[in-house]
Motif scaffolding. Structure first.
Motif, PDB file in Angstrom:
ATOM      1  N   THR A   1      -7.549   5.643  -8.770  1.00 54.92           N
ATOM      2  CA  THR A   1      -8.152   4.158  -8.922  1.00 54.92           C
ATOM      3  C   THR A   1      -9.617   4.439  -8.671  1.00 54.92           C
TER       4      THR A   1
ATOM      5  N   LYS B   1      -8.010   2.277   5.337  1.00 54.40           N
ATOM      6  CA  LYS B   1      -8.236   1.803   3.767  1.00 54.40           C
ATOM      7  C   LYS B   1      -9.209   2.818   3.098  1.00 54.40           C
ATOM      8  N   PRO B   2      -9.204   2.976   1.904  1.00 53.32           N
ATOM      9  CA  PRO B   2     -10.321   3.650   1.289  1.00 53.32           C
ATOM     10  C   PRO B   2     -11.706   3.461   1.558  1.00 53.32           C
ATOM     11  N   GLY B   3     -12.474   4.385   1.766  1.00 47.27           N
ATOM     12  CA  GLY B   3     -13.995   4.230   1.971  1.00 47.27           C
ATOM     13  C   GLY B   3     -14.330   3.469   3.564  1.00 47.27           C
TER      14      GLY B   3
ATOM     15  N   ALA C   1     -11.113   2.765  -6.291  1.00 46.84           N
ATOM     16  CA  ALA C   1     -11.084   2.756  -4.806  1.00 46.84           C
ATOM     17  C   ALA C   1     -10.876   4.313  -4.210  1.00 46.84           C
ATOM     18  N   GLN C   2     -10.043   5.028  -4.942  1.00 46.61           N
ATOM     19  CA  GLN C   2      -9.772   6.262  -4.510  1.00 46.61           C
ATOM     20  C   GLN C   2     -11.126   7.226  -4.914  1.00 46.61           C
TER      21      GLN C   2
ATOM     22  N   GLN D   1     -14.284   6.252  -5.080  1.00 51.34           N
ATOM     23  CA  GLN D   1     -15.304   6.087  -4.309  1.00 51.34           C
ATOM     24  C   GLN D   1     -14.737   6.647  -2.782  1.00 51.34           C
ATOM     25  N   HIS D   2     -14.009   6.681  -2.590  1.00 55.37           N
ATOM     26  CA  HIS D   2     -13.328   7.403  -1.222  1.00 55.37           C
ATOM     27  C   HIS D   2     -13.934   8.818  -1.231  1.00 55.37           C
TER      28      HIS D   2
ATOM     29  N   TYR E   1       0.900  -1.178   0.074  1.00 55.85           N
ATOM     30  CA  TYR E   1      -0.116  -0.043   0.016  1.00 55.85           C
ATOM     31  C   TYR E   1       0.929   1.250  -0.028  1.00 55.85           C
TER      32      TYR E   1
ATOM     33  N   VAL F   1      -3.593   3.453  -0.176  1.00 55.43           N
ATOM     34  CA  VAL F   1      -4.351   2.853  -1.330  1.00 55.43           C
ATOM     35  C   VAL F   1      -3.099   1.773  -1.992  1.00 55.43           C
TER      36      VAL F   1
END
Length: 381
Positions: A192, A224-226, A194-195, A197-198, A51, A73
């Protein structure tokens, strides 16, 4: 193992070269209100090896500025680094420049995001044969075992502040270097999923609005993201005055402040408890560097001479020449009082007392005459 890492690195490099060029996006915000200062918070522990840290920042939405928590991330592919976005002042408006993934760190406005992002480049680690090597000085490993580590102290540049934008009044004065300009024209990958959505989750959390948290969000960073609750969520730390930097611990006077004196009732911080300032006088005592009442200096016995120190050139100069040193007159016992001392008044003369008369002299004893003789004025007969 080394061959596997080399092959993995070569495949990642080919994947980067095959990526389309994605220019950095600038989100134009027609607003003249500057984003708040960056909050101060601790970095949560890394969840697993691999990460990379993505620092938190202030984004803008329909309800104003809101905080996007910093988080760990996973990069989209091996060999890429995250260049964070930044706010820039341009032609009277604030413009948001999106962050991106790329082989090198580009320009992010000279903003001090902390944890390796000290305004220029990234000091949190680097890729080595397909494996990321972490700087333990700026990364929190927690209980996770990280095999590839090194330690390099990151020096905070003088004048670094928590300001979150570049240019304009009060912004950072940084300008892109030639290396950063070159990095801006490399092949990039956007944030990304995930980023993304975060960021979306942060935009819907009312507690993250600057108008609600006043610059100190309760969710300043996540592991962690989110994931905005549970273990790994870190709140912002209150700082007074608000001049400390994110990712650092205050160690004295806050940066950018000027001493304004001591507040009433405070004690000097440079003295150990129970110590007294130099030159302090105990209650009921008299200083020894002033004259006592009556003109006599305290600490000096009345009538005691104060010797004068002579240098080597003045010592026995006549003897060195072979001459007989001159005789000096004897001084009264006690010497001359110090020149700064006030001469005391002489004591009053005692009244003269007449000595008593001597006792009368006794007549001398007369010698005795031998037996048979009688004492006469002419002698014994």
């Amino acid at each position: 193992m080394q061959r596997f890492r080399l092959v993995l690195w070569l495949l990642s490099a080919l994947a980067v070269l095959a990526m389309p060029v994605i220019p950095s996006k600038a989100q134009i915000i027609t607003i003249t209100i500057a984003p708040p200062e960056l909050p101060v918070y601790e970095q949560p522990a890394i969840p697993d090896p691999g990460y990379l840290w993505s620092p938190g920042y202030w984004a803008y939405g329909p309800d104003g500025y809101f905080w996007v928590p910093g988080t760990w991330v996973l990069p989209p592919t091996v060999g890429l680094l995250w260049t964070p976005g930044y706010w820039g002042w341009r032609d009277g408006i604030y413009v948001w420049n999106e962050g991106y993934w790329g082989p090198h760190i580009g320009f992010y406005g000279g903003v001090y995001y902390g944890f390796g992002y000290d305004g220029v480049g990234y000091e949190g680690g680097y890729w080595n044969n397909g494996v990321f090597t972490y700087n333990r000085a700026v990364n929190n490993f927690g209980s996770v075992v990280i095999a590839n580590v090194y330690e390099k102290t990151v020096i905070v540049e003088p004048g670094a502040t928590r300001v979150s934008f570049n240019g304009g009044t009060g912004g950072t004065p940084a300008q892109p270097t030639p290396q950063q300009e070159a990095a801006a024209h490399e092949r990039h990958i956007a944030a990304t999923p995930a980023q993304i959505q975060h960021v979306q989750m942060a935009s819907t959390n009312k507690a993250l609005l600057a108008s609600a948290n006043h610059g100190q969000p309760a969710i300043a960073a996540t592991a962690k993201p989110g994931v905005f609750s549970g273990k790994g969520v870190v709140a912002a730390r209150e700082v007074k005055p608000a001049t400390a930097l994110p990712g650092t611990k205050p160690t004295g006077a806050p940066m950018g402040t000027k001493p304004t004196g001591m507040a009433p009732g405070t004690k000097p911080t440079g003295m150990a408890p129970g110590t007294k300032p130099i030159g302090a006088v105990e209650p009921g005592t008299k200083p020894t560097n002033v004259l006592a009442p009556g003109g006599k200096p305290t600490g000096v016995t009345p009538g005691t001479a104060v010797p004068e120190k002579k240098g080597p050139a003045e010592k026995d100069h006549a003897t060195l020449k072979g001459e007989t040193p001159p005789k000096t007159e004897a001084k009264p016992r006690g010497g001359t009082p110090p020149p700064h001392a006030v001469q005391p008044s002489p004591p009053a003369a005692a009244a003269a007392v007449k000595p008593p008369p001597p006792p009368p002299a006794k007549p001398a004893a007369k010698p005795a005459c031998p037996p048979g003789k009688t004492m006469t004025p002419a002698g014994c007969k």
